[in-house]
Design a protein around this motif. Structure first.
Motif, short mmCIF file in Angstrom:
data_model
loop_
_atom_site.label_atom_id
_atom_site.label_comp_id
_atom_site.label_asym_id
_atom_site.label_seq_id
_atom_site.Cartn_x
_atom_site.Cartn_y
_atom_site.Cartn_z
N VAL A 591 -23.59 -34.08 34.86
CA VAL A 591 -23.07 -32.57 34.62
C VAL A 591 -23.17 -32.22 33.18
O VAL A 591 -23.04 -32.96 32.19
CB VAL A 591 -21.62 -32.95 34.85
N TYR A 592 -24.02 -31.11 33.03
CA TYR A 592 -24.27 -30.91 31.51
C TYR A 592 -24.16 -29.28 31.32
O TYR A 592 -24.49 -28.48 32.57
CB TYR A 592 -25.57 -31.39 31.12
N LEU A 593 -24.39 -28.66 30.49
CA LEU A 593 -23.96 -27.24 30.18
C LEU A 593 -25.43 -26.86 29.51
O LEU A 593 -25.74 -27.60 28.41
CB LEU A 593 -22.55 -26.81 29.34
N VAL A 594 -25.82 -25.58 29.52
CA VAL A 594 -26.98 -25.28 28.80
C VAL A 594 -26.20 -23.85 28.22
O VAL A 594 -25.78 -22.98 28.79
CB VAL A 594 -28.17 -24.86 29.37
N LEU A 595 -26.33 -23.61 26.86
CA LEU A 595 -25.46 -22.55 26.32
C LEU A 595 -26.53 -21.91 25.32
O LEU A 595 -27.12 -21.90 24.25
CB LEU A 595 -24.45 -22.83 25.26
N PRO A 596 -27.30 -20.78 26.16
CA PRO A 596 -28.47 -19.66 25.51
C PRO A 596 -27.68 -18.84 24.34
O PRO A 596 -26.28 -18.40 24.71
CB PRO A 596 -29.09 -19.17 26.43
#
Length: 664
Positions: A591-596
C-alpha cells in the motif's frame, strides 16, 4: 408536337450542361480546399504554427502523424536551394538509401517528402521567384518525379506502398498539376492507383483519402462521392475497430490506439470535415457530433499542458512523440472547430489554449474517467494528471510492429504515470529499465524482454476495470500471466493516488518487484526512514510493503534499442527509481501513496489517519477515505465497513459507495 419535342430536348441539354457545371464547380472547390490545407493557408492557425516553429523538427521520422506535422513547418528559400542544388541529374539525392529494406522509417519515402516540399514552395512562391529560380525549381520537381515514376520503389511494408507514398505524393500532384505533361499525369495516377477501397478503421480512411485525390486529378465526380462515402462510413460507433462507445479508439483488434491510428483518424476526419465544408459532400450533423464527442470526451482527457500521455503513445515511442502528437491534435481540433456550434467551439478553443506548448492557462478540465473498452483510466485535478493502462482477456495491452516497441512488453501491466509540468517522462525511454515501468508488478530479471506479440502475452483475466463518480474513482486489475498473479488497485483522489497490491505470487523462483516510479533525476531525493520520499514535485508514502529500494544512477541507452528505425547513437542521463522488492515465502502485498504537485514538507506532514484500509487480499481490496468506500472485488462477498454497516457485493467489480460517518 414537333416543337414540344425540340423544347424538351433543349431543356434536357441545358440541364445536363448545368449539372456538369455544378459537378465541375464542386470538384474545383474541393481541389482548392485541398490545396489551401496542404500549403497551410489558414490565418487562424498562425499562433499554433508560430509555437510549432519554435521547436526544431525531428531528423529521423517514421510516425505518419509527425511527418504530416512537419509538413506544416514554414519552408525557407535556403532549404529549397539546398534540395535543388544537391539533386543529381538522374533525380536522386546522395543522402537517401534507395535500396533501404527497413519496414519502418523506409528511406525512399524521404524522396517523396522532398517532392511535396518542393511543390509546396513552388505553388506558394511561383509569382515571386526570379525566372532562373523558377526554371530551376520546376526542373528539379520534374526530375525528382521522373525518378519515382521510372524506378517505382517498393517497400517490404505494404503500408508505404498503398498508403504512405500515395498520401505524400498525392497533394504534390495537385499542387504541380498545371506543370505536368499528360504522360506525367498518367504516371501520377498510376501511383495513386496503388490505393483502393478496403480494410477497416483508420487504414480504410487512409486508402479512401488517396482514392479521393485520384478522383480529383481525374475530375471523376462519381469516384469523389464514393471516396467521401467510404471516409464517412467510418464515423460510426460500435464497430470492432474505430471509435468505441467510451470514446477511445481501437485498431489491430481490441487495443487502445489513441496515439497511433486514432490520432491519424481524428486528424484525417477533421481535415475532411474542413475540406468538404460548403460542398454537397459536407459531413452530416450526426457525423460532426460523433467527431466532436471523440475529441471532447476522448482526446481531451489524455493531453496535459501540451504533452501526450505515455499510456496513449501505444507502440510509437518515438523521440519527442509526446510533444509532436500534442501539437498534431491541436491543429486537428482547430480544423474541427470550424464546423461546430458556438458552445462546442468554445470548449475546443479552451482545450487548444490550455494545451498550447508553454501555455500558462489553468487546467480547468478536471475529473476521473475510466475508458472501460480500453482498460485505461485518466484522473485530472487542477494541479496534476495521472493515468493507468492495463490489459485483460478482452483488451490487448500492447504490440510490436515493424521494430516499433521492441521492449514494451510490460507497458500495460498497470503502468501509472503522474504529471505536473507534463514533461516528467519526456524522452526517457532510452534510459529505462523496462521491467520497472512506473506502477507495474513483474519479475526482476536480466533476461531479454519478451516479445509482446507472442501467444501467451495476453493477460489471462477478466477482472480488470474501474468506476468513477466523476470526481474520484477506483481502477483495478488482476494481473495473470507468465505464472505471475497480482491484484492491483488505484484509488484516485484530488490529493493523491492510493496504490494497493495483494496476492502477489508466482510459480517461479525469480524475485518479484513493484515499480513505484522511474523518471529523470531532477534535484535531490529526500527520504524519511525509507517510508516517505520526495523527488521532482512528487511525493511517495509507503504505508505497507516489503523491502523498499530507491536508486539514482547514470544510465546509458539509445533509441534504436527499442525503436528499430533509429540509427545507433549512445546517450546517458541520471535516472531516479523507486521500487518494492517482494518476499518469496508467501503472497505479498503493498500500500503506498503517490502525491503529485507536492513538496517535501507536505509529504513529511501528511496525516494518513483518514485512510482506513478494510481489506487488501485475494478476495477484495477495500478502503475508506472520508465518506467514500472504494472497492475492488474479485468475488461475491459481504464486506464489513466497521461502522455498523455491511455491504453485500453480488459480483466482482469496482465500486464507490457513499457511507455514513461514525457519530463519535
Amino acid at each position: 408536337m414537333k416543337r414540344n419535342k425540340l423544347l424538351f430536348f433543349f431543356l434536357l441539354v441545358c440541364c445536363s450542361i448545368f449539372a456538369q457545371k455544378s459537378t465541375n464547380d464542386s470538384i474545383a472547390l474541393i481541389k482548392r480546399n485541398y490545396i489551401n490545407a496542404t500549403i497551410s493557408n489558414d490565418k487562424g492557425k498562425e499562433d499554433l504554427l508560430k509555437r510549432l516553429s519554435a521547436i526544431s523538427p525531428e531528423q529521423e521520422v517514421s510516425d505518419q502523424n509527425v511527418i504530416e506535422l512537419q509538413q506544416l513547418y514554414p519552408i525557407s528559400a535556403k532549404e529549397i536551394q539546398l534540395l535543388t542544388s544537391t539533386l543529381h541529374a538522374d533525380g536522386t539525392w546522395e543522402d537517401i538509401n534507395y535500396k533501404d529494406t527497413k519496414r519502418s522509417g523506409w528511406e525512399p519515402k524521404i524522396h517523396a517528402e522532398r517532392i511535396l516540399k518542393l511543390t509546396k514552395y513552388y505553388y506558394q512562391k511561383k509569382l515571386m521567384l526570379k525566372p532562373t529560380e523558377f526554371s530551376q525549381l520546376k526542373k528539379a520537381i520534374h526530375q525528382a518525379m521522373a525518378l519515382w515514376f521510372n524506378r517505382k520503389p517498393v517497400c517490404a511494408n505494404w503500408w508505404y506502398n498503398q498508403i504512405g507514398i500515395p498520401r505524400t505524393l498525392g497533394p504534390a500532384f495537385l499542387l504541380f498539376e498545371q506543370e505536368m505533361s499528360e504522360q506525367e499525369k498518367q504516371e501520377a495516377i498510376k501511383v495513386m492507383m496503388n490505393s483502393a477501397f478496403g480494410m477497416t478503421g483508420q487504414n480504410k480512411v487512409w486508402l479512401a483519402g488517396n482514392v479521393l485525390i485520384r478522383a480529383i486529378l481525374q475530375n471523376n465526380w462519381s469516384l469523389v462521392k464514393e471516396a467521401q462515402q467510404a471516409i464517412g462510413s467510418e464515423i460510426v460507433l460500435g464497430q470492432k475497430e474505430g471509435i468505441k462507445a467510451d470514446w477511445s479508439f481501437h485498431q489491430h483488434g481490441p487495443q487502445q490506439q489513441f496515439g497511433n491510428y486514432g490520432l491519424s483518424y481524428i486528424c484525417n476526419m477533421s481535415f475532411y470535415s474542413e475540406l468538404f465544408t460548403d460542398t454537397p459532400l459536407a459531413f452530416s450533423k450526426e457525423q460532426h457530433k460523433i467527431l466532436i464527442s471523440l475529441l471532447l470526451d476522448g482526446y481531451q482527457w489524455i493531453v496535459w499542458r501540451g504533452y501526450w500521455d505515455v499510456n496513449a503513445l501505444n507502440r510509437q515511442l518515438f523521440r519527442n512523440a509526446d510533444v509532436d502528437k500534442g501539437f498534431r491534435l491541436l491543429f486537428a481540433a482547430y480544423s474541427l472547430m470550424k464546423s461546430c456550434n458556438p458552445e462546442d467551439a468554445e470548449k475546443i478553443k479552451k482545450m487548444i489554449d490550455r494545451n498550447s506548448f508553454f501555455s500558462q492557462a489553468p487546467n480547468t478540465f478536471t475529473g476521473n474517467k475510466h475508458f472501460w473498452e480500453s482498460d485505461y483510466t485518466i484522473h485530472r485535478t487542477p494541479q496534476w494528471m495521472a493515468s493507468v493502462r492495463m490489459a485483460s482477456n478482452r483488451v490487448i495491452g500492447t504490440e510490436l510492429v515493424n521494430e516499433d516497441n521492441l521492449k514494451g512488453y510490460y507497458m500495460a501491466d498497470g503502468a501509472l504515470y503522474t504529471y505536473v509540468r507534463g514533461d516528467e517522462y519526456h524522452n526517457i525511454f532510452p534510459f529505462w529499465n523496462w521491467r520497472r515501468i512506473p506502477g507495474i508488478t513483474t519479475y526482476d530479471s536480466e533476461a531479454p524482454i519478451p516479445n509482446a506479440n507472442r501467444k501467451d502475452s495476453r493477460n489471462q483475466s477478466s477482472y480488470v476495470g474501474g468506476t468513477s463518480n466523476g470526481e474520484t474513482g477506483i481502477t483495478y486489475m488482476q494481473l495473470k500471466r507468465n505464472g505471475l498473479t497480482a491484484h492491483k488497485a488505484w484509488i484516485f483522489t484530488n490529493n493523491y493516488v492510493l496504490c494497493m497490491g495483494s496476492n502477489i505470487h508466482s510459480d517461479s523462483t525469480a524475485t518479484i518487484i513493484t515499480s513505484i516510479d522511474q523518471r529523470f533525476r531532477k534535484g535531490e531525493v529526500w527520504s524519511d526512514c525509507n517510508k516517505r520520499f520526495f523527488h521532482d514535485n512528487t511525493g511517495y508514502i509507503v504505508l505497507q510493503a516489503d523491502t523498499c529500494i530507491t536508486t539514482t544512477e547514470l544510465k546509458k541507452g539509445q533509441w534504436c534499442d527499442f525503436m528499430g528505425m533509429y540509427k545507433p547513437a549512445k546517450l546517458e542521463s541520471n535516472i531516479f527509481s523507486l521500487y518494492i522488492k517482494h518476499r518469496k515465502d508467501q503472497p505479498a502485498s503493498y500500500v503506498y501513496l503517490v502525491l503529485p504537485g507536492s513538496n517535501a514538507n507536505q509529504v513529511k506532514n501528511l496525516r494518513t489517519d483518514d485512510i482506513q484500509i478494510l481489506q487488501n487480499n485475494e478476495k477484495i481490496q477495500a478502503v475508506i477515505i472520508d465518506s467514500l468506500c472504494y472497492i475492488a472485488a474479485y468475488q461475491a462477498m459481504d464486506l464489513d465497513l466497521k461502522n455498523g454497516e455491511n455491504v453485500h457485493i453480488s459480483q466482482p467489480g469496482a465500486y464507490v459507495i457513499k457511507i455514513k460517518k461514525d457519530k463519535d
